[in-house]
Write a protein that holds these residues in place. Structure first.
Motif, PDB file in Angstrom:
ATOM      1  N   ASP A 241       7.054  -1.482  -6.269  1.00  0.00           N
ATOM      2  CA  ASP A 241       6.663  -2.662  -5.491  1.00  0.00           C
ATOM      3  C   ASP A 241       5.997  -3.697  -6.398  1.00  0.00           C
ATOM      4  O   ASP A 241       6.201  -4.907  -6.232  1.00  0.00           O
ATOM      5  N   ILE A 242       5.184  -3.230  -7.339  1.00  0.00           N
ATOM      6  CA  ILE A 242       4.501  -4.141  -8.260  1.00  0.00           C
ATOM      7  C   ILE A 242       5.508  -4.888  -9.125  1.00  0.00           C
ATOM      8  O   ILE A 242       5.397  -6.110  -9.329  1.00  0.00           O
ATOM      9  N   ALA A 243       6.512  -4.181  -9.636  1.00  0.00           N
ATOM     10  CA  ALA A 243       7.521  -4.831 -10.479  1.00  0.00           C
ATOM     11  C   ALA A 243       8.274  -5.904  -9.690  1.00  0.00           C
ATOM     12  O   ALA A 243       8.525  -7.009 -10.195  1.00  0.00           O
TER      13      ALA A 243
ATOM     14  N   ALA B 115       9.188 -12.874 -20.641  1.00  0.00           N
ATOM     15  CA  ALA B 115      10.534 -12.670 -21.180  1.00  0.00           C
ATOM     16  C   ALA B 115      11.625 -12.814 -20.143  1.00  0.00           C
ATOM     17  O   ALA B 115      12.794 -12.543 -20.437  1.00  0.00           O
ATOM     18  N   GLY B 116      11.269 -13.219 -18.904  1.00  0.00           N
ATOM     19  CA  GLY B 116      12.307 -13.517 -17.930  1.00  0.00           C
ATOM     20  C   GLY B 116      12.471 -12.487 -16.832  1.00  0.00           C
ATOM     21  O   GLY B 116      11.506 -11.903 -16.343  1.00  0.00           O
ATOM     22  N   ASP B 117      13.710 -12.208 -16.484  1.00  0.00           N
ATOM     23  CA  ASP B 117      14.064 -11.410 -15.311  1.00  0.00           C
ATOM     24  C   ASP B 117      13.885  -9.917 -15.583  1.00  0.00           C
ATOM     25  O   ASP B 117      14.515  -9.354 -16.484  1.00  0.00           O
ATOM     26  N   LEU B 118      13.046  -9.277 -14.775  1.00  0.00           N
ATOM     27  CA  LEU B 118      12.892  -7.819 -14.871  1.00  0.00           C
ATOM     28  C   LEU B 118      14.085  -7.076 -14.291  1.00  0.00           C
ATOM     29  O   LEU B 118      14.326  -5.915 -14.649  1.00  0.00           O
ATOM     30  N   PHE B 119      14.823  -7.721 -13.401  1.00  0.00           N
ATOM     31  CA  PHE B 119      15.899  -7.049 -12.667  1.00  0.00           C
ATOM     32  C   PHE B 119      17.231  -7.791 -12.810  1.00  0.00           C
ATOM     33  O   PHE B 119      17.792  -8.270 -11.822  1.00  0.00           O
ATOM     34  N   PRO B 120      17.765  -7.894 -14.016  1.00  0.00           N
ATOM     35  CA  PRO B 120      19.078  -8.543 -14.149  1.00  0.00           C
ATOM     36  C   PRO B 120      20.139  -7.767 -13.368  1.00  0.00           C
ATOM     37  O   PRO B 120      20.076  -6.542 -13.262  1.00  0.00           O
TER      38      PRO B 120
ATOM     39  N   THR C 169       4.019  -0.160 -14.871  1.00  0.00           N
ATOM     40  CA  THR C 169       3.362  -1.418 -14.531  1.00  0.00           C
ATOM     41  C   THR C 169       2.856  -2.129 -15.768  1.00  0.00           C
ATOM     42  O   THR C 169       2.998  -3.357 -15.899  1.00  0.00           O
ATOM     43  N   ARG C 170       2.258  -1.402 -16.703  1.00  0.00           N
ATOM     44  CA  ARG C 170       1.764  -2.050 -17.929  1.00  0.00           C
ATOM     45  C   ARG C 170       2.905  -2.721 -18.691  1.00  0.00           C
ATOM     46  O   ARG C 170       2.785  -3.869 -19.148  1.00  0.00           O
ATOM     47  N   LEU C 171       4.016  -2.015 -18.842  1.00  0.00           N
ATOM     48  CA  LEU C 171       5.155  -2.595 -19.550  1.00  0.00           C
ATOM     49  C   LEU C 171       5.664  -3.844 -18.841  1.00  0.00           C
ATOM     50  O   LEU C 171       6.005  -4.854 -19.471  1.00  0.00           O
ATOM     51  N   ALA C 172       5.708  -3.805 -17.500  1.00  0.00           N
ATOM     52  CA  ALA C 172       6.175  -4.957 -16.737  1.00  0.00           C
ATOM     53  C   ALA C 172       5.202  -6.138 -16.847  1.00  0.00           C
ATOM     54  O   ALA C 172       5.622  -7.293 -16.989  1.00  0.00           O
TER      55      ALA C 172
ATOM     56  N   ALA D 181      14.604  -1.268 -15.830  1.00  0.00           N
ATOM     57  CA  ALA D 181      15.174   0.074 -15.955  1.00  0.00           C
ATOM     58  C   ALA D 181      14.755   0.727 -17.271  1.00  0.00           C
ATOM     59  O   ALA D 181      14.453   1.927 -17.314  1.00  0.00           O
ATOM     60  N   ASP D 182      14.737  -0.034 -18.347  1.00  0.00           N
ATOM     61  CA  ASP D 182      14.283   0.503 -19.631  1.00  0.00           C
ATOM     62  C   ASP D 182      12.815   0.895 -19.563  1.00  0.00           C
ATOM     63  O   ASP D 182      12.393   1.887 -20.162  1.00  0.00           O
ATOM     64  N   MET D 183      12.031   0.130 -18.834  1.00  0.00           N
ATOM     65  CA  MET D 183      10.603   0.425 -18.717  1.00  0.00           C
ATOM     66  C   MET D 183      10.357   1.689 -17.912  1.00  0.00           C
ATOM     67  O   MET D 183       9.396   2.421 -18.164  1.00  0.00           O
ATOM     68  N   ILE D 184      11.231   1.956 -16.939  1.00  0.00           N
ATOM     69  CA  ILE D 184      11.136   3.200 -16.179  1.00  0.00           C
ATOM     70  C   ILE D 184      11.265   4.395 -17.115  1.00  0.00           C
ATOM     71  O   ILE D 184      10.457   5.334 -17.080  1.00  0.00           O
ATOM     72  N   VAL D 185      12.272   4.359 -17.969  1.00  0.00           N
ATOM     73  CA  VAL D 185      12.468   5.445 -18.935  1.00  0.00           C
ATOM     74  C   VAL D 185      11.355   5.416 -19.972  1.00  0.00           C
ATOM     75  O   VAL D 185      10.766   6.454 -20.327  1.00  0.00           O
TER      76      VAL D 185
END
Length: 282
Positions: A91-93, A105-110, A29-32, A236-240
Motif C-alpha cells: 500500500d505504501i509503494a 527515479a520515476g515510475d515504481l510500477f512500469p 519501503t526504504r528502497l521505494a 518488483a526488483d525492490m520486493i526481491v
C-alpha cells in the motif's frame, strides 16, 4: 513534495540498527522511499513494541496468522503533507507512486505485467502469515501476485536466517518468545526448535536454491539486466532486493556468498545494483 519529512517506522535489531536492519517488508519501503527521493526520517521500533505502536497510531493489523489472529508488524509511514498513515509495504509503494508520480527515479510500477509471472512454490499455502490482499486496483495486480510469490519462496526457507538473526540484547528474550509464539502452529515450542544444522541445513539450502530458479529465470531473461525489466529498476526488483537485504545480514557469510552466485549470479547482481537505493536514513 512535503516540507516536513515522511516518518518511516522500521524494526530495530541489534545496535547499530543502521547496519543490522533486515526485516524484508520495511526494506521494501526504504528502497521505494529512496527511489522516489522523498524526504523521510526513520523511527526505530523494538519488535516487542510493534503492536503497541500500531494500536497507538490507530492502524489495525494488515496481516493475520492462518488461525485468524492479528499479526502486528511494520512498516508504517506517516506523511505530514497529506496526513496519510499507512501500515502495509505494498500500500505504501502504491501511495508513493500515486502521490509523488514524477519524483525521484520515476515510475515504481512500469506496465510489464507478463514479465513478472513465475510459478508459485508448491507449499505456498503453508505460509503462516500470508500477505494482505492487494487493495490497489487491477493495474497493480501483477505486482501484487509477484509480491505474494516472492514472499512465499523466501518465507518457506526463512528458518535458515534464525540462528544468526541480529537480536538486540535489550529485547532478545522477548523477541525470541514472540518468534516462538508466531511459529507455535508449526510445532515450535522453544527457540532451540529453530536450529537447522548438518544435513537438514544442507537440504534446506538446496531446496532454497531450487525454489529460486523460476525467479532467477526472470532476472536472466533480459541481457540488459540486472533488473527484471533489463536496465530499468521497478518495485518488483525492490520486493526481491528487500529479501536479499535480510539474507545478507542473517545468513552465515559463506551461505550468503553462495546465494549471490546461484543461478549465474542473478541475485548478487540485483543486490549490488539496488545499493544506490539502500541508504539507511536516520
Amino acid at each position: 513534495m512535503s516540507r516536513s519529512p515522511i516518518v518511516f517506522y522500521d524494526i530495530a535489531q541489534a545496535p547499530p540498527v543502521e547496519k543490522t536492519c533486515c526485516s524484508p517488508n520495511p526494506w521494501k519501503t526504504r528502497l521505494a522511499l529512496n527511489f522516489k527521493a522523498v524526504p523521510y526520517t526513520t523511527t526505530w521500533v523494538a519488535l516487542p513494541d510493534i503492536a503497541q505502536v500500531r494500536t497507538g497510531l490507530h492502524i489495525p493489523a494488515c496481516r493475520k496468522f492462518q488461525d485468524g489472529t492479528d499479526f502486528f508488524t511494520l512498516p508504517i509511514i506517516q506523511d505530514p503533507a497529506t496526513s496519510a498513515l499507512l501500515g502495509d509495504s505494498f500500500d505504501i509503494a502504491i501511495y508513493l507512486q500515486q502521490t509523488y508520480p514524477d519524483a525521484g527515479a520515476g515510475d515504481l510500477f512500469p506496465p510489464h505485467p507478463t514479465a513478472l509471472d513465475f510459478a508459485p512454490p508448491a507449499q505456498a499455502d503453508a505460509i503462516m502469515v500470508p500477505l494482505s490482499a492487494c487493495r490497489g486496483g487491477p493495474e497493480f495486480a501483477a505486482y501484487a501476485r509477484f509480491n505474494a510469490r516472492v514472499d512465499a519462496v523466501f518465507s518457506l526457507h526463512v528458518q535458515l536466517t534464525v540462528q544468526e538473526f541480529p537480536l538486540d540484547p535489550a529485547t532478545a528474550e522477548a523477541t525470541k518468545a514472540e518468534f516462538v509464539r508466531r511459529a507455535a502452529g508449526a510445532g515450535v515450542r522453544s527457540w532451540d526448535d529453530f536450529t537447522l544444522a548438518g544435513e537438514a541445513r544442507e537440504s534446506t539450502l538446496a531446496s532454497f536454491r531450487d525454489a529460486l530458479g523460476g525467479l532467477a529465470a526472470l532476472l536472466l531473461r533480459d541481457t540488459a539486466g540486472p533488473f527484471l525489466f533489463g536496465a530499468r529498476p521497478s518495485y518488483a526488483d525492490m520486493i526481491v532486493g528487500a529479501w536479499l537485504r535480510m539474507m545478507c545480514v542473517t545468513l552465515p557469510k559463506g551461505e550468503w556468498r553462495d546465494l549471490r552466485g546461484w543461478h549465474e549470479g542473478a541475485f548478487g547482481r540485483l543486490h549490488d545494483a539496488l545499493e544506490v537505493y539502500a541508504e539507511v536514513k536516520k
